[in-house]
Design an enzyme around this catalytic site. Structure first.
Site, PDB file in Angstrom:
ATOM      1  N   ASP A   1       3.680  -1.178  11.511  1.00 43.49           N
ATOM      2  CA  ASP A   1       3.297   0.315  10.938  1.00 43.49           C
ATOM      3  C   ASP A   1       2.895   0.817  12.185  1.00 43.49           C
ATOM      4  O   ASP A   1       2.043   0.306  12.984  1.00 43.49           O
ATOM      5  CB  ASP A   1       2.344   0.128   9.827  1.00 43.49           C
ATOM      6  CG  ASP A   1       2.066   1.516   9.406  1.00 43.49           C
ATOM      7  OD1 ASP A   1       2.566   1.796   8.341  1.00 43.49           O
ATOM      8  OD2 ASP A   1       1.282   2.229   9.914  1.00 43.49           O
TER       9      ASP A   1
ATOM     10  N   ARG B   1       9.190   2.869  11.474  1.00 43.85           N
ATOM     11  CA  ARG B   1      10.397   2.368  10.403  1.00 43.85           C
ATOM     12  C   ARG B   1      11.579   1.915  11.065  1.00 43.85           C
ATOM     13  O   ARG B   1      12.237   3.132  11.806  1.00 43.85           O
ATOM     14  CB  ARG B   1      10.558   3.396   9.179  1.00 43.85           C
ATOM     15  CG  ARG B   1      10.970   4.798   9.851  1.00 43.85           C
ATOM     16  CD  ARG B   1      10.939   5.520   8.679  1.00 43.85           C
ATOM     17  NE  ARG B   1       9.705   5.958   8.025  1.00 43.85           N
ATOM     18  CZ  ARG B   1       9.050   7.277   7.697  1.00 43.85           C
ATOM     19  NH1 ARG B   1      10.080   8.337   7.572  1.00 43.85           N
ATOM     20  NH2 ARG B   1       7.957   7.727   7.828  1.00 43.85           N
TER      21      ARG B   1
ATOM     22  N   ARG C   1      -0.519  12.968  10.126  1.00 45.99           N
ATOM     23  CA  ARG C   1       0.885  13.690  10.669  1.00 45.99           C
ATOM     24  C   ARG C   1       1.476  14.757   9.585  1.00 45.99           C
ATOM     25  O   ARG C   1       0.863  14.848   8.325  1.00 45.99           O
ATOM     26  CB  ARG C   1       1.839  12.598  10.243  1.00 45.99           C
ATOM     27  CG  ARG C   1       1.951  11.497  11.296  1.00 45.99           C
ATOM     28  CD  ARG C   1       3.131  10.459  11.202  1.00 45.99           C
ATOM     29  NE  ARG C   1       3.101   9.594  12.292  1.00 45.99           N
ATOM     30  CZ  ARG C   1       3.275   8.252  12.274  1.00 45.99           C
ATOM     31  NH1 ARG C   1       3.876   7.718  11.363  1.00 45.99           N
ATOM     32  NH2 ARG C   1       3.044   7.684  13.573  1.00 45.99           N
TER      33      ARG C   1
ATOM     34  N   ASP D   1       0.929  -0.990  -0.336  1.00 51.42           N
ATOM     35  CA  ASP D   1       0.118  -0.027  -0.108  1.00 51.42           C
ATOM     36  C   ASP D   1       0.661   1.164  -0.100  1.00 51.42           C
ATOM     37  O   ASP D   1       0.382   2.197  -0.604  1.00 51.42           O
ATOM     38  CB  ASP D   1      -1.115   0.074   1.166  1.00 51.42           C
ATOM     39  CG  ASP D   1      -0.316  -0.271   2.623  1.00 51.42           C
ATOM     40  OD1 ASP D   1       0.952  -0.447   2.452  1.00 51.42           O
ATOM     41  OD2 ASP D   1      -0.826  -0.182   3.766  1.00 51.42           O
ATOM     42  N   HIS D   2       2.058   0.974   0.481  1.00 55.45           N
ATOM     43  CA  HIS D   2       3.088   2.403   0.745  1.00 55.45           C
ATOM     44  C   HIS D   2       3.568   2.709  -0.721  1.00 55.45           C
ATOM     45  O   HIS D   2       3.610   3.963  -1.307  1.00 55.45           O
ATOM     46  CB  HIS D   2       3.848   2.478   1.685  1.00 55.45           C
ATOM     47  CG  HIS D   2       3.388   2.297   3.190  1.00 55.45           C
ATOM     48  ND1 HIS D   2       2.523   1.654   3.618  1.00 55.45           N
ATOM     49  CD2 HIS D   2       3.817   3.350   3.914  1.00 55.45           C
ATOM     50  CE1 HIS D   2       2.213   2.011   4.974  1.00 55.45           C
ATOM     51  NE2 HIS D   2       3.079   3.170   5.102  1.00 55.45           N
TER      52      HIS D   2
ATOM     53  N   SER E   1       6.683   7.322  13.138  1.00 58.17           N
ATOM     54  CA  SER E   1       6.447   5.918  12.448  1.00 58.17           C
ATOM     55  C   SER E   1       7.239   4.822  13.196  1.00 58.17           C
ATOM     56  O   SER E   1       8.245   5.066  13.945  1.00 58.17           O
ATOM     57  CB  SER E   1       7.028   6.017  11.042  1.00 58.17           C
ATOM     58  OG  SER E   1       8.452   5.820  10.834  1.00 58.17           O
TER      59      SER E   1
END
Ligand code: MIC
Ligand code: SF4
Length: 650
Positions: free
Chosen positions: A120, A546, A380, A65-66, A544
């Site tokens: 996520d 990440r 964000r 999706d990203h 995030s």
């Protein structure tokens, strides 16, 4: 004893430790989700964990999706790798176009009372149907896929009592914006926000999911709503009534803190740049000229959100100064809007239609022009996340956004002269899982060939910390350094599967033209055997999940972060990659240290084993200061082993 809903779910999943606030506990994970931007590393690490080729969770889903822009082969290489490794390992695979992970998971997989771990930070969206859903780094999710427990500090529970009902044009986004104005993005580590009270029954599941989604910005472990009759109806409309079970806190349970929000008194609000907790009322912003409006992201792209938008736009045209785009959260939503004619109303009004995915929310396209105001329904607004330096982003509800698109300026929708259209939750959603690839049975999976494009590079393993750390401050930065500052996404996302390449952009926002970059400075030190150190102030690593924000600095030889405070997910990621997170015992010491200072820590291994503070010598300034180590016994073992991967392999 009467229990909170949070503790009931945790108790049902407790596999290690005691329910004692602040103490580390291991929680069994029922479901996992990964998305492509964090998923490739998660699966590469899952593969390197050992021979077990099948996931051991009840359900694991890998979403694309990203990263769907596909400039160059990198993204598609990632997709093919993820599709093939999903088939091999027994994981559901949601194909590009099927929607944003959190939206699709809510629709098709989430279950009240279950635990969900996702690579996520917005995984707590699942709290909208009563899951305990937590965001984490990819390596933690890989361990959970392998059947390992997930470790959190046994949380404090903040009870948010909702009373009253939302007035016209006031949205559930305004609930979370209100809460952000109270709790801010700082100081909520190791808390879970639990909603209760009579106002809960006035909110639909998508409205609840908006609240739990953006709860991530509070920096809490998770957010959760009870599972009630509306949850049942939502699941039934998704053809999943069998997954329903009623859940609520016990009458009389005690919360660590209670905040009451009267929904009837809320008004439309916005989070203004540069932080989701910079909250102002729409009234106070009225008249601000707007040149771009985007409605989408995992926070606000539900069917009901977009039906409200379509009905408001029907027969009208957006303001000539506004560029307007929508991205429905999932294929299910896109399909339903297309077949009931709502999409035609949206297109007819002048909207640009984006595919169901993250898109502009992660800085992929639609970077605003210099100096303009962009109004978005996202979660964000960290400076530069849009892809434009010094951007001016207002995060609002779809209600405020659609009115701004029509008027070309911020207008309190209650004073717009337009009536908020009524939108009902559908009795039945359109169900078609044709873009979800089911896991193959183990026997057939054996024959699957995993596709590894040339742009996918297996990350270098972490190494143990030295006993005497000779370090140098590569960067001194301030408050609220987000993972977007540390490891920018947007156009650079395509390097997520190539750590050496992606690492070149660590702290890119602080690089100055003509001077060596952070990466060059850190690598130079690494060659000399000197460990890189980053000095930061409050809330380091917010935002995030990440893990590249830990993995890439580690690759560059960064050994220690010393900050006034470090946020939960990022701290766990640092530990997982054997980078030592230390916090100033005396925050005033932050001022004394300069960029380029040489630091030394002796007997580091002994300290990691048992000490709560380390003594750090600043050789350049010739003084000593203390760094706190707030580590669980397991964190200590992981650091000593040289990271979670080495620890797991034993
Ligand atoms: C985000 O919203 O910042 C992201 C992009 O979804 C991240 C994950 C990532 O960086 O891949 C998140 O929220 O964890
Ligand atoms: Fe995607 Fe944005 Fe949601 Fe992150 S916050 S998952 S980038 S839509």
């Amino acid at each position: 004893m009467a229990k909170t809903l949070t503790y009931k779910i945790i108790e049902n999943h407790l596999v290690d430790g005691q329910l004692e606030k602040g103490k580390a506990i291991g929680v069994k994970i029922d479901q996992t989700l990964t998305q492509d931007a964090t998923g490739t590393t998660a699966f590469l690490l899952f593969e390197s964990m050992g021979p077990s080729e099948r996931v051991k969770t009840e359900l694991s889903v890998s979403y694309i999706d990203h990263n769907m822009s596909q400039f160059g082969p990198e993204n598609h290489n990632d997709h093919l790798y993820l599709q093939s490794i999903a088939a091999k390992t027994g994981v559901y695979f949601s194909r590009p176009g099927n929607g944003i992970c959190h939206q699709v998971h809510l629709e098709r997989f989430g279950k009240p009372g279950a635990t969900l771990l996702g690579s996520d930070s917005h995984t707590p969206t699942g709290g909208g149907i009563g899951m305990l859903a937590i965001g984490a780094g990819g390596l933690d999710v890989a361990v959970a896929m392998g059947g390992g427990a997930f470790y959190i500090n046994c949380p404090k529970v903040i009870g948010v009592k909702l009373v009253g009902a939302l007035a016209p044009w006031v949205a559930s986004k305004d609930i979370i914006l209100k809460l952000l104005s109270i709790l801010t993005t700082k100081g909520n580590v190791d808390c879970v926000v639990e909603y209760f009270g009579p106002g809960v029954a006035t909110l639909s599941v998508p409205q609840r999911a908006t609240v739990t989604n953006m709860g991530a910005e509070l920096g809490v472990t998770s957010s959760v709503f009870p599972s009630d009759e509306l949850t049942r109806k939502f699941l039934a409309a998704q053809g999943r009534e069998k997954d329903y079970k009623p859940l609520a806190a016990d009458e009389g349970c005690v919360y660590d803190r209670v905040i009451e929000i009267d929904l009837s008194n809320l008004e439309p609000m916005a989070a203004c740049s540069p932080s989701p907790d910079n909250i102002k009322t729409i009234k106070s912003l009225a008249g601000t000229k707007v040149n771009q409006v985007i409605i989408g992201s995992c926070t606000n792209s539900s069917f009901t959100d977009l039906m409200m938008v379509a009905k408001t736009l029907k027969g009208k045209t957006i303001h000539p100064a506004v560029e307007f785009a929508i991205s429905p959260g999932s294929k299910q939503i896109m399909n339903m809007l297309a077949s009931n004619g709502a999409l035609a109303d949206i297109v007819g009004a002048g909207a640009r239609i984006l595919e169901s995915g993250c898109g502009p929310c992660i800085g992929l396209g639609f970077s605003p022009a210099d100096g303009i105001v962009t109004v978005r329904t996202f979660n964000r607004n960290f400076t530069g996340r849009t892809g434009t330096k010094n951007d001016n982003v207002f995060l609002v509800s779809p209600q405020v956004a659609v009115i701004a698109a029509l008027k070309g300026e911020i207008v309190d929708p209650r004073e717009s002269g337009i009536e908020e259209p009524k939108v009902e939750m559908p009795f039945e959603f359109t169900i078609d899982d044709n873009m979800i690839q089911k896991p193959l049975p183990a026997k057939e999976a054996k024959a699957v060939k995993v596709l590894r494009g040339s742009t996918i590079v297996v990350p270098e393993p972490a190494v143990k910390l030295p006993d005497t750390l000779q370090g140098k401050v590569v960067l001194k930065c301030g408050d609220k350094i987000t993972t977007d500052h540390i490891m920018p996404a947007g156009a650079l996302l395509k390097y997520r599967s190539n750590v050496p390449e992606y690492s070149k952009y660590v702290f890119n926002c602080f690089n100055e033209q003509g001077k060596p970059t952070f990466a060059q400075r850190a690598l130079e030190l690494k060659k000399k055997g000197i460990g890189g150190v980053v000095i930061a102030a409050e809330s380091y690593g917010q935002g995030s999940s990440r893990e590249h924000a830990a993995l890439c600095p580690m690759y560059l030889g960064v050994k220690m972060i010393i900050a006034k405070s470090i946020e939960r997910i990022h701290k766990a990621n640092l530990i997982n990659f054997a980078v030592l997170p230390a916090e100033f015992e005396n925050p005033a010491d932050y001022e004394k240290i300069g960029a380029g200072d040489e630091l030394e820590v002796k007997n580091l291994n002994d300290a990691i084993k048992s000490a709560d503070v380390i003594t750090i010598k600043d050789k350049s300034g010739n003084f000593e200061f203390k760094g706190k180590l707030t580590l669980s016994p397991r964190d200590r073992k992981i650091l000593l082993a040289g990271g979670l991967l080495n620890f797991t392999k034993g």
